[in-house]
Write a protein that holds these residues in place. Structure first.
Motif, PDB file in Angstrom:
ATOM      1  N   LYS A  75      -5.822   3.838  -2.184  1.00 34.66           N
ATOM      2  CA  LYS A  75      -5.496   2.878  -1.080  1.00 34.66           C
ATOM      3  C   LYS A  75      -5.931   3.190   0.418  1.00 34.66           C
ATOM      4  CE  LYS A  75      -1.223   1.991  -2.016  1.00 34.66           C
ATOM      5  NZ  LYS A  75      -0.524   2.607  -3.055  1.00 34.66           N
ATOM      6  N   ARG A  76      -7.067   3.688   0.502  1.00 37.79           N
ATOM      7  CA  ARG A  76      -7.883   4.429   1.609  1.00 37.79           C
ATOM      8  C   ARG A  76      -9.008   4.076   2.071  1.00 37.79           C
ATOM      9  NH1 ARG A  76      -8.873  10.819   0.802  1.00 37.79           N
ATOM     10  NH2 ARG A  76      -9.432  11.300   2.928  1.00 37.79           N
ATOM     11  N   MET A  77      -9.454   3.702   3.278  1.00 36.36           N
ATOM     12  CA  MET A  77     -10.789   3.447   3.761  1.00 36.36           C
ATOM     13  C   MET A  77     -11.048   4.587   4.856  1.00 36.36           C
ATOM     14  SD  MET A  77     -13.194   1.175   3.895  1.00 36.36           S
ATOM     15  CE  MET A  77     -12.891  -0.602   3.740  1.00 36.36           C
ATOM     16  N   VAL A  78     -12.286   5.058   4.539  1.00 32.54           N
ATOM     17  CA  VAL A  78     -12.642   6.026   5.764  1.00 32.54           C
ATOM     18  C   VAL A  78     -13.944   5.516   6.471  1.00 32.54           C
ATOM     19  CG1 VAL A  78     -11.793   8.223   4.594  1.00 32.54           C
ATOM     20  CG2 VAL A  78     -14.354   7.501   4.323  1.00 32.54           C
ATOM     21  N   ILE A  87      -9.046   0.285   9.559  1.00 34.11           N
ATOM     22  CA  ILE A  87      -7.710   0.050   9.167  1.00 34.11           C
ATOM     23  C   ILE A  87      -7.455  -1.445   8.640  1.00 34.11           C
ATOM     24  CG2 ILE A  87      -6.139  -0.809  11.191  1.00 34.11           C
ATOM     25  CD1 ILE A  87      -4.585   1.589  10.708  1.00 34.11           C
ATOM     26  N   GLY A  88      -8.316  -2.318   9.337  1.00 35.10           N
ATOM     27  CA  GLY A  88      -8.341  -3.741   8.741  1.00 35.10           C
ATOM     28  C   GLY A  88      -8.877  -3.965   7.496  1.00 35.10           C
ATOM     29  N   GLY A  89     -10.110  -3.259   7.476  1.00 30.64           N
ATOM     30  CA  GLY A  89     -10.789  -3.328   6.183  1.00 30.64           C
ATOM     31  C   GLY A  89     -10.061  -2.725   4.811  1.00 30.64           C
ATOM     32  N   CYS A  90      -9.185  -1.649   5.348  1.00 30.45           N
ATOM     33  CA  CYS A  90      -8.559  -1.112   4.228  1.00 30.45           C
ATOM     34  C   CYS A  90      -7.470  -2.079   3.825  1.00 30.45           C
ATOM     35  CB  CYS A  90      -7.715   0.306   4.681  1.00 30.45           C
ATOM     36  SG  CYS A  90      -6.775   1.157   3.589  1.00 30.45           S
ATOM     37  N   ALA A  91      -6.804  -2.729   4.757  1.00 28.49           N
ATOM     38  CA  ALA A  91      -5.615  -3.719   4.445  1.00 28.49           C
ATOM     39  C   ALA A  91      -6.201  -4.802   3.542  1.00 28.49           C
ATOM     40  CB  ALA A  91      -5.185  -4.229   5.687  1.00 28.49           C
ATOM     41  N   ILE A  92      -7.445  -5.396   3.894  1.00 26.87           N
ATOM     42  CA  ILE A  92      -7.880  -6.366   3.140  1.00 26.87           C
ATOM     43  C   ILE A  92      -8.177  -6.180   1.572  1.00 26.87           C
ATOM     44  CG2 ILE A  92     -10.538  -6.255   3.470  1.00 26.87           C
ATOM     45  CD1 ILE A  92     -10.281  -9.546   3.841  1.00 26.87           C
ATOM     46  N   PHE A  93      -8.626  -4.946   1.373  1.00 23.90           N
ATOM     47  CA  PHE A  93      -9.088  -4.477   0.064  1.00 23.90           C
ATOM     48  C   PHE A  93      -7.775  -4.257  -0.802  1.00 23.90           C
ATOM     49  CE2 PHE A  93     -13.200  -3.978   1.735  1.00 23.90           C
ATOM     50  CZ  PHE A  93     -14.068  -4.263   0.550  1.00 23.90           C
ATOM     51  N   VAL A  94      -6.423  -3.869  -0.077  1.00 20.30           N
ATOM     52  CA  VAL A  94      -5.342  -3.761  -0.821  1.00 20.30           C
ATOM     53  C   VAL A  94      -4.531  -5.203  -0.797  1.00 20.30           C
ATOM     54  CG1 VAL A  94      -3.283  -2.535  -0.633  1.00 20.30           C
ATOM     55  CG2 VAL A  94      -5.204  -1.443  -0.210  1.00 20.30           C
ATOM     56  N   ALA A  95      -4.580  -6.066   0.127  1.00 23.18           N
ATOM     57  CA  ALA A  95      -3.782  -6.954   0.235  1.00 23.18           C
ATOM     58  C   ALA A  95      -4.314  -8.409   0.259  1.00 23.18           C
ATOM     59  CB  ALA A  95      -2.798  -6.996   1.375  1.00 23.18           C
ATOM     60  N   GLY A  96      -5.736  -8.507   0.293  1.00 19.87           N
ATOM     61  CA  GLY A  96      -6.433  -9.686   0.458  1.00 19.87           C
ATOM     62  C   GLY A  96      -6.653 -10.259   2.020  1.00 19.87           C
ATOM     63  N   ARG A 142      -5.090   4.597   5.772  1.00 17.67           N
ATOM     64  CA  ARG A 142      -4.635   4.253   4.318  1.00 17.67           C
ATOM     65  C   ARG A 142      -3.265   3.178   4.751  1.00 17.67           C
ATOM     66  NH1 ARG A 142      -3.806   9.050   1.460  1.00 17.67           N
ATOM     67  NH2 ARG A 142      -5.129  10.133   2.684  1.00 17.67           N
ATOM     68  N   VAL A 143      -3.137   2.575   3.257  1.00 17.23           N
ATOM     69  CA  VAL A 143      -2.061   1.920   3.288  1.00 17.23           C
ATOM     70  C   VAL A 143      -0.829   2.739   3.058  1.00 17.23           C
ATOM     71  CG1 VAL A 143      -0.895  -0.109   2.053  1.00 17.23           C
ATOM     72  CG2 VAL A 143      -3.181  -0.363   2.576  1.00 17.23           C
ATOM     73  N   ASP A 144       0.133   2.248   3.774  1.00 20.47           N
ATOM     74  CA  ASP A 144       1.539   3.457   3.569  1.00 20.47           C
ATOM     75  C   ASP A 144       2.420   2.489   2.878  1.00 20.47           C
ATOM     76  OD1 ASP A 144       0.711   5.446   4.912  1.00 20.47           O
ATOM     77  OD2 ASP A 144       1.182   4.799   6.745  1.00 20.47           O
ATOM     78  N   ARG A 146       4.931  -9.725   2.586  1.00 23.19           N
ATOM     79  CA  ARG A 146       3.423 -10.120   3.449  1.00 23.19           C
ATOM     80  C   ARG A 146       3.135  -9.004   4.335  1.00 23.19           C
ATOM     81  NH1 ARG A 146       4.476 -15.202   6.351  1.00 23.19           N
ATOM     82  NH2 ARG A 146       2.452 -14.890   6.771  1.00 23.19           N
ATOM     83  N   LYS A 147       4.038  -8.079   4.374  1.00 21.85           N
ATOM     84  CA  LYS A 147       3.779  -7.100   5.566  1.00 21.85           C
ATOM     85  C   LYS A 147       3.013  -5.734   4.794  1.00 21.85           C
ATOM     86  CE  LYS A 147       7.563  -8.157   8.557  1.00 21.85           C
ATOM     87  NZ  LYS A 147       9.025  -7.647   9.245  1.00 21.85           N
ATOM     88  N   VAL A 148       1.893  -5.498   5.637  1.00 21.50           N
ATOM     89  CA  VAL A 148       1.316  -4.284   4.878  1.00 21.50           C
ATOM     90  C   VAL A 148       1.173  -3.521   6.379  1.00 21.50           C
ATOM     91  CG1 VAL A 148      -1.036  -3.597   4.081  1.00 21.50           C
ATOM     92  CG2 VAL A 148      -0.314  -5.975   3.999  1.00 21.50           C
ATOM     93  N   PHE A 149       1.609  -2.109   5.964  1.00 21.27           N
ATOM     94  CA  PHE A 149       1.698  -0.897   7.060  1.00 21.27           C
ATOM     95  C   PHE A 149       0.709  -0.174   6.660  1.00 21.27           C
ATOM     96  CE2 PHE A 149       5.949  -3.035   6.432  1.00 21.27           C
ATOM     97  CZ  PHE A 149       6.336  -3.122   7.807  1.00 21.27           C
ATOM     98  N   LEU A 150      -0.040   0.367   7.916  1.00 20.18           N
ATOM     99  CA  LEU A 150      -1.067   1.367   7.504  1.00 20.18           C
ATOM    100  C   LEU A 150      -1.004   2.449   8.834  1.00 20.18           C
ATOM    101  CD1 LEU A 150      -2.517  -1.987   7.179  1.00 20.18           C
ATOM    102  CD2 LEU A 150      -3.958  -0.474   5.992  1.00 20.18           C
ATOM    103  N   SER A 151      -1.726   3.469   8.533  1.00 18.01           N
ATOM    104  CA  SER A 151      -1.633   4.586   9.424  1.00 18.01           C
ATOM    105  C   SER A 151      -3.002   5.053   9.366  1.00 18.01           C
ATOM    106  CB  SER A 151      -0.532   5.783   9.165  1.00 18.01           C
ATOM    107  OG  SER A 151      -1.176   6.202   7.906  1.00 18.01           O
ATOM    108  N   CYS A 152      -3.687   5.595  10.355  1.00 21.12           N
ATOM    109  CA  CYS A 152      -4.932   6.277  10.733  1.00 21.12           C
ATOM    110  C   CYS A 152      -5.053   7.443  11.432  1.00 21.12           C
ATOM    111  CB  CYS A 152      -5.671   5.175  11.424  1.00 21.12           C
ATOM    112  SG  CYS A 152      -7.415   5.317  11.597  1.00 21.12           S
ATOM    113  N   GLN A 153      -5.873   8.195  11.161  1.00 24.83           N
ATOM    114  CA  GLN A 153      -6.169   9.448  11.839  1.00 24.83           C
ATOM    115  C   GLN A 153      -7.760   9.589  12.349  1.00 24.83           C
ATOM    116  OE1 GLN A 153      -4.682  13.103  10.515  1.00 24.83           O
ATOM    117  NE2 GLN A 153      -2.866  12.619  11.515  1.00 24.83           N
TER     118      GLN A 153
END
Lengths: 252, 252
Positions: A138-141, A170-179, A205-207, A212-219
């Motif tokens: 669940k990770r986008m780089v 981070i938004g791209g990551c969210a959509i691929f996991v949650a639509g 990555r999606v944490d 409906r809430k999607v929590f993500l973090s990024c470095q």
């Protein structure tokens, strides 16, 4: 706010294919995106669109890319061979990528818009980047090389450009996991300025997914991993197509 | 990270004049910026530079500005007459604004950089904005009209472009109160998407100053004030010129 990741999905021609997985659990485990063949219709549609139209994919190498950028890109391409990672194409105006039958009337009229991070005519002066997706993690780089037109403090990337590439990744990551999602919060800690012309890795990555809430973090780190340039957290809300944007924002 | 507000100050030609006020108290009251004549050398230098060189001030009206933008601009200009508010000029490359004697060697070589929010050649397609400063209220407002090249979700401004204009405004506010600063944290809550071509008011203020820490907040609202598009908080750190950026970030 609707995200550019909606746009990303459209850019991939998956607006009609990618659906939020109803099996997303409340305990943070997303079962819908298995690494096996999660996006086959999506990737097929990319192929179809590429063949049908002459689209410029901005996530391919060009002469402005530094050796460091090329090396990192090659490393990720290599990791795509076994299907663990997928390269994500990127266009300057995703509306043009959709078949006419799928376009909204307003989108047919609005030809002169450009996706913000792809709005430059000249290669190398703005955002040069390429994204890779790892669905099982669940990770986008994002490999990011900021050009000289992204300047903030002399010689360094503007904080807003850093926010933009984080938001996009981070938004791209969210959509691929949650639509289909919209950003509710983005919080960035700036640690070290990013030199213009350097190459950094934006790793998101999606944490957790809670309803409906999607929590993500990024470095954001230098290629060698030694320098932490920025770190961020974000909250995205999955879109309910039966409600207006305002209703959805007020009911977070 | 060094901010574009450093750049803003340089753009104003005040790099040699504007100094952090040593009398900033730890209780949040900034005594150094009285409303009487806080920036006289600064404003004099603006005049001098404007006369000496042919600089394009991007914060002046152009044909792309909507009636709403013009009306709001006129309202703030009117409020400048008694000295309560000051209009802030804005340039695409602040380094060119400095006298040769004040430029660093690296700045002399680096001619092709552009300030991120001013990097477009065509008026109206990117960031159209003008800032006004109220020193007695420790407040900076920005009139912002996002163009079609700032798109994120179809028809709306990209979250990264919203972050950029917030960062620029809030950073500008920080430097006029605390001098040379760098962003440590920027946290944005997105409430309602900003339609491309609309006009919004970015309203930022310094809430507290604690030693080297400057705390600010910001709201982005529609002209009529009825729609809250986004709200943000930020922490800036005043720069200690005896230490490197990295040392300063690690000792926050």
């Amino acid at each position: 706010m609707w995200r550019n990741c909606v746009r990303l999905a459209r850019g991939l021609g998956c607006g009609a294919f990618l659906r939020p997985d109803p099996k997303v659990s409340r305990c943070g485990v997303v079962r819908g995106l298995s690494p096996a063949a999660p996006c086959s219709p999506l990737w097929n549609s990319v192929t179809w669109l590429s063949q049908a139209r002459e689209l410029k994919d901005y996530a391919l190498p060009n002469s402005s890319w530094s050796q460091g950028m090329m090396d990192l890109y090659s490393r990720f391409l290599e990791m795509c061979k076994d299907g663990t990672w997928k390269r994500i194409p990127s266009y300057s105006n995703s509306v043009d990528h959709l078949p006419e039958s799928l376009k909204l009337t307003s989108e047919k009229e609005r030809k002169e818009t450009r996706l913000f991070p792809r709005n430059m005519d000249t290669e190398g002066v703005g955002f040069e980047y390429a994204m890779f997706l790892n669905t099982s993690e669940k990770r986008m780089v994002c490999l990011f090389q900021p050009g000289p037109y992204l300047e903030g403090p002399p010689g360094f990337a503007h904080g807003g450009s850093t926010a933009t590439i984080i938001d996009s990744t981070i938004g791209g990551c969210a959509i691929f996991v949650a639509g289909k999602v919209m950003t509710a919060n983005l919080s960035i800690n700036y640690r070290n300025p990013i030199p213009l012309g350097s190459v950094v890795l934006v790793d998101s990555r999606v944490d957790q997914v809670e309803g409906r809430k999607v929590f993500l973090s990024c470095q954001v780190r230098s290629i060698d991993g030694q320098t932490l340039h920025a770190e961020a957290t974000a909250l995205f809300i999955r879109v309910d197509s039966t409600k207006s944007l305002q209703q959805q924002m007020s009911s977070q």
